[in-house]
Each structure stands twice: as structure tokens, then as C-alpha cells.
Design a protein around this motif. Structure first.
Motif: not given
Lengths: 274, 653
Positions: A156, A161-162, A1-2, A148, B38, A164, A4, B32-33, B261-262, A152-153, B258-259, B36
């Protein structure tokens, strides 16, 4: 599911611990021709601590940081890192040893995106060769995805993020500093050297930076050595402080000890000579 | 049994979705870009695990569970999990400072608080020395939480793990509690932002939420496979209806950015088919487009101008399905390939089938701009107490100055005072622990006073809202005073962010203005006007000249309406700081708090009326972290030309 499921190298320890000596400077003297930039300085950096180097302008702080990073080779004295005397090294060898740094005057690739800049920090950790990377095939592809994910960690972690995909040249100063920190963190350093991380920032940016430095130290257990002018910041952040003046060490100890150190007060406030 | 069969609660709807479309995406979050995903089956399993974990922590029936943080699947799941346990979720505004949170947490008596991250946890800890009923704090984002005392605090994933491990122990209990839920049990409690006084806890039942969702979904033809972007505050009733009520009823996918700002970037990546935004989001986007077009090359500019003109002429007609000549259709088609399509794509609106705006009046130019591009943007009118919907615009009957016809199942009537009343299946149960307010708002027959003044247009049957009923006043000479009407007209200029008009019981109207830093800053840059701070830009003589122009234009348009011509602005000043919720000058939903502003800036108001041309003032400001500071400024006061008013006054005398 996750999809990453990469974990950063977290120390896992519940208490932030300060361990044994990570780096030791023994009787360092550095000369440029006839000018003595550093005179007979000794101090150590312990694992997991935040160590600050302070001093008035021209005291030799940046020279000291360059000695730690291996960029300058002192004429006298020894540098011990992780229990071994360190030989003269090339910059990439230093990076491979687990030392990363940021610069007083930001040194990023202005035309590249934030993401690409941070990816360059992973360079020393990449194992596949030039050709397979160029073809982006097989192992190289898998490796890039892995790197990558780690980057990304960090994105974060530093809350960028904004931006990137924004070219670094278009970013304001405070964010560039943060990107530089991100790139340094991407090398997964044992020892992180910060050259005036707060220079030229406003109060809010400084507070953010402080939080990121503390979080880095706390989450990843990274040892941090920093040079800083803002005394408030230094006293709040660091575990121990080295004070330099005219290339000499005039004080060494916890922020409280430094605050009440007579030589330090004199150096900063000036002494009246009768 | 209820009208919707067995589907009498959100957990029941979740169960149905997990069975009916187990593999369809239910939630997405960019982390993380990467987006995801569910599916409904996965989400149902996560939510159940959270509920089991809550039982293991000792959550009781009827407990209130406060939820505070940015829009994340984990927080939506926590709300549904709380419902499964028979508890009541209470989402809070995440940007509220600790002071504001105290009241709500104290009033609802929450035993559990679910926090998004460390920032929210810190606020809860800060208030815990004043209120003592909080027993468990659960957080979603682990970052920075390692050193906290965990004796009464848990990471959500640990709660989930514990719930999964203990499922044999609690399965039966949980199923029992889910089965107890019926149409009248409380679904959620939402605090109204409260333009006046303390916030009130609005209790909404499953009937309110599910009936409203069912009706509104049918009205707009929403279907599984639709996509929404959940980015508006979770504490706001609209988000609860869109991201929980309608999403659960229909089975469409909720996407979390994501946040904050994004948000704009994520909007583009997701391309929602059903989109909601307050006018300021649309305004901001339009301002951005216009700024970027100013910097474009000559050919692009010419193309843009030409085809936007075509769109303005025929776009809305094509959207509404009215007859349009073949030549115009071809021109519009070419424009769509060259300009509208790429532009919609850049904005993230390529796939929008149904778009809504509400909360504030939207400028007609802005509204028409989006509609002319072929985006089906509509208006609705609603409030928390109605589970959002009171009136909304049907497809094909959309105008910027009305708010539409009564929503399905809603009855609306206008009282003699002009105040709007409604009655619907979505009408709230009560205000929590506040029977007096409940009684004064909702009468025995279920009619609720909206507090807004409005009227139905005879020709179309659409409702028009003029202002808050209590804000509509009389000027000294008895003419009608409707501040909001004037403020909205002023705010339609991109360079004016906020406006506050005074004049109740006085001879003349005056106004405070707030510049929009993005728009005015850009304008200043292009006109070589140097400035170093917000304050300096706001006080710049050329900015004053521009504002004077805007005010006088507004005065001209108001003068055309004989009923409201008394509301022309005679004098104004530009405030040296932005009105801000942190300073209590606005609500968290960015509505002006008139009383607070009148008290805080009484010196400025006095100066507006005593003929001075400038005034020195000192204002207290609150920073984001809660600290206080002060700013000093000397503000200029400017006269604006008015029309016909003096003549009319003379006639009245």
C-alpha cells in the motif's frame, strides 16, 4: 470491524529527528590485490538521516556501500554499528542486524510474484521452523498471516497493489526498482542502503522514487544511505553528502557546503593543469 | 407528507436500512489486499459518529461541504454525515488540477473540505491563498500528513473519535437537524463538467434523488443483495444516483476498489450484479480480449471464433426471449460452457443482471459483443439536471442506435428545432447562484432543454439522439453538418481513440484523429513496426494508411444517408498528442471541447483547408503535476476518397 489492525513501526515522533551516530567508518582502506579501491576514509551516518555518497565513475562508491553492508571486509580500519565494533559477518547476520539494501542491477526472483518477492524480505523475521511452515499448521499459519499483513502495508505504501500477483519478470524496470525497495523495507531495516535507486529511470519515475525515499525516511524513521549519480536528486534528498574521488574522500557536509566545495567542483568539472 | 412516507431524506433511508437489514453488507472496500466489510448497522454508526464530529468542528446548516477523492466508503459516509448536519455535500472531480478546483470551491463557498489523501489536501492548500472561506480540512488517508499544520486540519478518524466522545453534547442537536430534513431540502450539489463555459452547480433536492431512485429501481427490478462497483468519479451524477440514491433506497452493497489501477481485478473479485460503465471501459475490455486471443493457441482461437459466431447469431435473441431453434439453443449452451462463461468470469461479468452504458455513443459491434455473451447491457440517456434518467431501454428492447423509451415519471417532447425537452420528478431545483441560466434552461412549466437534437422512431417509440443541438450546423452549401455523428462512426474503430470533425459553414469536412496507443501499439508490434514514442507512431506512414482505410469506410457508410452525405471527411491528420483534460481540450468526462481545440490548433485547421500536405506545429502541454512544456512536430495531411458528394454538389448547383 477493521479486521486488519497492524501498525507499522512508526516512530510516532512529530518532528523528524536526526539522532546520534548509527554507523561510523573509521579510516577504512580496501584493496583488491594491488589496487586500492578505498583509501583511508572516515565518516559517520546518523540515525534518521539521508546520507548520500557521490563521486565520478570508479570513485569507489559501490565498494564503500559494500563495506557498509559487510559484503567486503576492509584490510584496514573499523566499522562501528550502534556503538559496537562490527566483526566480520555473513550476509544474513547483516540482515538480522537491521541493514537492508537494494542493488544497482536489480536482484529479484524473476519467476516469483511481487508478493512472494517481498515476503522473502520477511524471512529473517520468521520464527517457526521449516517443517511447521511446510505443513502450514498452527503457529506457522498465524505467523504467515501476520507477515503478510505487514507486507500488505508496504504494498500500500509503495502503491504497487495492481501488480501484487504479477511475476516480477514481466514488470517494467521502474516498477522492479520499486519492488526491490519494498523487499528491503519488508525486513524493517534500521539502515537502508540504496545503490543508485534512480539509475535508468525517466523523470517521472525518478520523482516517484524520490517521494518514496522521503516518505520511508519520514514515516518509518529509517536511516538511508544512498549512492546516486543524478546531482539534482542528491542535493534535494540528502541531509549530508560524502564525495569520493579515486578512492579518497574529498568532501563531506550538507548539500550547500558541497555545492561550494572547490575540490568537489574540480573533481566533477575537471581542472585545467597549467 | 411526501409519497414515500417518512423516507424523505438520505439519512432517513440510512436509518431504515440499519433497522431493516442491520447485518447485510452495506459497504466493502479492498484495503491491504483484503475486502473489508461494513454492515448497514456499522455504516450507520460510523456515519453518525462522523456527523457528530462535524458538529463538534462547527458545521452549520446550509454550509457546503466539498468532498474530493477516489471512491471510498469514508467519503460516501462524509456526504451523508454532512446531510445529517443540514449541510450540502458537493463532490468534486478528484483529478481536477488546483486551477479548476478554485472556481468550484469559490463558487460554492465551502467551509469544510473533505479530502481523500495528501494529494487533494495539497491542492486545497494551494488554492487557499486565493479563497479564504475554507475553515476546516479533513483527510481520510493519513499518509504523508504528519508534518502539516493541523490547526485547521483533522484526520477523519480523529473527527470520528471526537464525535463519539462528544455524543452526549451533540446527540440532541444532531437528531433535531436530521428531523428538519424534508423532501424539498437540498440533497446534493453537483457541478456539471461544462463542455461550454464555467461549470454550473446543479442543486438536486431529496425529492429529485429519491423519486428518481425509486422509479429506476422499480424499472430494473433492483433488490437488496445486489452488488455495485463504485469506481466512476464521485462528482458525476451517475455515481451519486447508483452508489448513494439507489443503494440507499434499495439497500444494496457498494464496493470500492483498492485503487484506480486495480479496478479490473476488483471488478472480477466482486462480480457486480448491477454495473455501469461508459463505452470506453467496454471498448478497452473488448480490445484486451481480442489482443489476448491473437496470442492464444490455434485450437483455442478456432473454438473462440466458432462460438463467437454462434453467439453473434443467436445470443441477443436468447437474451431478449425471442424464439430460437433447439439446435441453436444447444450450440449456445455448449458455447456458454466452453467460451462465454469463462470469458464473462474473466471480465467480471458473470453475475451482471443489469448493465448500463451511457455518456457517449457505443459502437454497435462492441454493444452486440457483450449482449451476445448474454450480458444484459442496455443504454440510457440522461444528464445531471435530470438526476440522470431521461430515457432508458427496457429489458428485451435493446438496440445500439437508440437510447430507449422515457423513464418512468419522465415526459419527453421534441421541439420544432429538433431539440429534446423533458420534465420529471428528478428535474433539478436550480443552478446555484445562477438564476439566468436556470431560467434559460428550465421554463415555467418545468420543461428542461437538453441541448441535444434527436427524434422518436415511429415504429418503436424509442428516442434517437443525433448530436448536440448547437453543434448541428450547416455547411456552406446548406447541407446538414453533424460532427458527432461522424466522430462516433470513426471512434468505433478500436485504433481511433478520439476524432474531431470540422466543417461548419465550410465547403467540405475535415478531421483530426487520435490513435489509441494500446490498440495501434499492439498492431505495430505484430507487424514489426518500430517506434520510440507516441508521436512517432502517430506519424508512421503505415498508421496513416490504416487510418485512411478507416476514414474511407466511414465515408462510404455516411454516403448511404442522403441527409448527412455532406459530412464525409475529405482530408484528415493524425494529432501528435492525445487530447487531454489537463490541457483543457476535453472535459473531465472526456467530451471534446470543440472551441478550445479550434483555437489551439487553428494552424492545423487552416492547413487542412489550404491544400498543404504537411505542417510544422508547436503545442503547449500540461503535465499531471501542472507544469507546462511544449512539443513540436511535423504532421502529414492525407486526402481521403469520398463518395457521390461531388456529383450531388453539382446537382445542387
Amino acid at each position: 470491524m477493521n479486521a486488519l489492525d497492524v501498525t507499522m513501526d512508526e516512530t510516532g515522533a512529530d518532528e523528524r529527528r536526526i539522532g546520534g551516530v548509527l554507523m561510523e567508518m573509521k579510516n577504512i582502506t580496501l584493496r583488491f590485490g594491488g589496487v586500492k579501491a578505498i583509501t583511508d576514509i572516515s565518516f559517520d551516518i546518523r540515525e534518521g538521516e539521508i546520507r548520500a555518497i557521490i563521486g565520478p565513475n570508479g570513485a569507489g562508491k559501490s565498494s564503500m556501500l559494500n563495506v557498509i553492508s559487510g559484503f567486503y571486509v576492509p584490510q584496514e580500519g573499523e566499522v562501528w554499528f550502534r556503538g559496537k565494533r562490527r566483526p566480520q559477518m555473513k550476509p544474513y547476520e547483516v540482515a538480522q542486524q537491521g541493514i537492508a539494501r537494494t542493488f544497482q542491477n536489480i536482484a529479484l526472483f524473476e519467476g516469483m510474484s511481487v508478493l512472494d518477492n517481498i515476503m522473502t524480505g520477511r524471512l529473517t523475521l520468521m520464527k517457526t521452523g521449516l517443517w511447521s511452515q511446510a505443513l502450514w499448521w498452527g503457529r506457522a499459519q498465524a505467523e504467515e498471516v501476520e507477515h503478510r499483513a505487514k507486507v500488505e502495508r508496504i504494498i500500500d505504501f509503495l502503491e504497487i497493489q495492481h501488480i501484487r500477483k504479477t511475476p516480477v519478470g514481466r514488470l517494467p524496470y521502474g516498477l522492479k526498482k520499486r519492488v526491490e525497495l519494498a523487499r528491503a523495507l519488508a525486513t524493517e531495516p534500521k539502515l537502508l542502503l540504496l545503490d543508485e535507486p534512480m539509475a535508468g529511470m525517466n523523470v517521472e519515475e525518478k520523482e516517484d522514487m524520490c517521494r518514496f525515499i522521503l516518505d520511508t525516511n519520514d514515516e518509518f524513521g529509517t536511516t538511508i544511505a544512498l549512492i546516486e549519480h543524478d546531482m539534482g536528486v542528491v542535493m534535494d534528498l540528502s541531509d549530508r553528502v560524502v564525495v569520493m574521488d579515486y578512492g579518497k574522500k574529498i568532501g563531506d557536509g550538507t548539500p550547500d557546503e558541497i555545492r561550494s566545495n572547490k575540490a568537489v567542483i574540480d573533481a566533477y568539472l575537471g581542472v585545467q593543469h597549467d | 407528507m411526501a409519497e414515500t412516507g417518512d423516507l424523505v431524506s438520505i439519512p432517513a433511508l440510512l436509518h431504515r436500512n440499519a433497522a431493516a437489514f442491520p447485518r447485510q453488507p452495506a459497504y466493502r472496500e479492498k484495503e491491504f489486499g483484503i475486502w473489508q466489510v461494513w454492515s448497514w448497522a456499522e455504516a450507520a454508526s460510523e456515519i453518525r459518529a462522523i456527523a457528530l464530529g462535524f458538529l463538534a468542528l462547527g458545521l452549520q446548516r446550509g454550509d457546503h461541504v466539498a468532498v474530493v477523492g477516489r471512491n471510498r466508503p469514508a467519503l460516501y459516509w462524509s456526504m451523508v454525515a454532512a446531510q445529517m448536519c443540514g449541510a450540502v455535500p458537493v463532490p468534486l472531480y478528484q483529478d481536477a488540477v488546483a486551477e479548476e478546483m478554485v472556481y468550484v470551491l469559490d463558487h460554492c463557498g465551502a467551509r469544510f473540505v473533505i479530502c481523500g489523501d495528501q494529494e487533494q489536501v495539497d491542492k486545497v492548500i494551494e488554492v487557499q491563498d486565493r479563497i479564504h472561506h475554507i475553515e476546516q480540512v479533513v483527510y481520510v488517508d493519513k499518509r504523508g500528513m504528519r508534518k502539516y499544520d493541523h490547526s485547521r486540519m483533522n484526520w477523519l478518524e480523529d473527527v470520528v473519535a471526537e464525535g463519539r466522545a462528544a455524543h452526549r453534547r451533540f446527540d440532541e442537536e444532531l437528531d433535531g437537524r436530521i428531523a428538519e430534513l424534508d423532501y424539498d431540502s437540498t440533497c446534493v450539489m453537483l457541478y456539471t463538467s461544462g463542455t461550454t463555459g464555467k461549470p454550473k452547480g446543479v442543486v438536486l433536492s431529496n425529492r429529485n434523488i429519491i423519486e428518481t431512485s425509486k422509479n429506476s429501481v422499480a424499472f430494473d427490478g433492483l433488490r437488496p443483495g445486489d452488488e455495485v462497483l463504485a469506481y466512476l468519479p464521485m462528482a458525476w451524477v451517475g455515481d451519486f444516483i447508483f452508489s448513494v440514491g439507489q443503494a440507499m433506497w434499495t439497500g444494496f452493497c457498494v464496493n470500492c476498489p483498492e485503487s484506480a489501477t486495480t479496478m479490473m481485478n476488483d471488478l472480477r473479485e466482486i462480480g457486480p450484479t448491477y454495473f455501469f460503465a461508459p463505452p470506453r471501459v467496454f471498448e478497452g475490455q473488448l480490445t484486451n480480449v481480442m489482443i489476448r486471443m491473437e496470442d492464444a493457441g490455434r485450437i483455442k482461437k478456432a473454438l473462440f471464433r466458432h462460438y463467437m459466431e454462434v453467439a453473434r447469431r443467436v445470443g441477443p435473441a436468447i437474451l431478449d426471449g425471442r424464439p430460437v431453434s433447439t439446435a441453436d439453443r444447444i450450440a449456445y449452451w455448449i458455447g456458454d460452457k466452453l467460451i462465454y462463461g469463462p470469458l464473462k468470469n474473466t471480465l467480471g461479468f458473470s453475475r451482471v443482471r443489469v448493465g448500463y452504458t451511457a455518456g457517449e455513443a457505443i459502437g454497435p459491434e462492441i454493444f452486440d459483443f457483450y449482449r451476445s455473451l448474454g450480458i444484459n447491457l442496455k443504454q440510457l440517456y440522461g444528464q445531471t439536471e435530470a438526476s440522470v434518467f431521461i430515457t432508458q431501454q427496457p429489458d428485451g428492447q435493446v438496440r445500439s442506435d437508440t437510447v430507449g423509451v422515457p423513464s418512468p415519471g419522465v415526459e419527453v417532447r421534441i421541439a420544432e428545432t429538433g431539440e429534446v425537452f423533458y420534465r420529471s420528478p428528478g428535474t433539478f431545483v436550480a443552478y446555484y447562484k445562477n438564476p439566468e441560466s436556470t431560467a434559460s434552461t428550465k421554463d415555467a412549466e418545468g420543461w428542461v432543454a437538453t441541448g441535444d437534437a434527436g427524434f422518436f422512431e415511429e415504429a418503436t417509440g424509442h428516442l434517437r439522439i443525433i448530436d448536440r443541438a448547437k453543434d448541428v450546423g450547416k455547411m456552406a452549401d446548406g447541407r446538414l453538418f453533424a460532427p458527432k455523428y461522424v466522430e462516433n462512426k470513426l471512434k468505433f474503430y478500436p485504433s481511433i481513440l478520439e476524432a474531431v470533425v470540422f466543417g461548419n459553414g465550410r465547403e467540405r469536412c475535415t478531421a483530426f484523429l487520435n490513435i489509441d496507443l494500446a490498440a495501434v501499439g499492439n498492431w505495430a508490434e505484430r507487424n514489426n513496426i518500430a517506434y520510440s514514442s507516441y508521436q512517432e507512431l502517430a506519424g508512421h506512414p503505415k498508421v496513416y494508411d490504416m487510418m485512411k482505410g478507416h476514414v474511407e469506410e466511414v465515408n462510404r457508410s455516411i454516403a448511404e444517408d442522403p441527409m448527412l452525405s455532406g459530412c464525409q471527411v475529405h482530408r484528415f491528420l493524425i494529432l501528435h498528442k492525445e487530447l487531454d483534460a489537463d490541457d483543457g481540450e476535453m472535459t473531465r468526462t472526456r467530451k471534446v471541447r470543440r472551441k478550445v481545440i479550434e483555437e489551439k490548433y487553428h494552424d492545423l485547421i487552416a492547413a487542412l483547408y489550404d491544400g498543404r500536405t504537411s505542417i510544422h506545429t508547436e503545442t503547449e502541454v500540461t503535465y499531471e503535476d501542472g507544469r507546462k512544456g511544449a512539443i513540436r512536430a511535423t504532421l502529414r495531411i492525407e486526402d481521403a476518397a469520398t463518395h457521390g458528394a461531388s456529383a450531388q454538389r453539382m446537382a445542387a448547383e
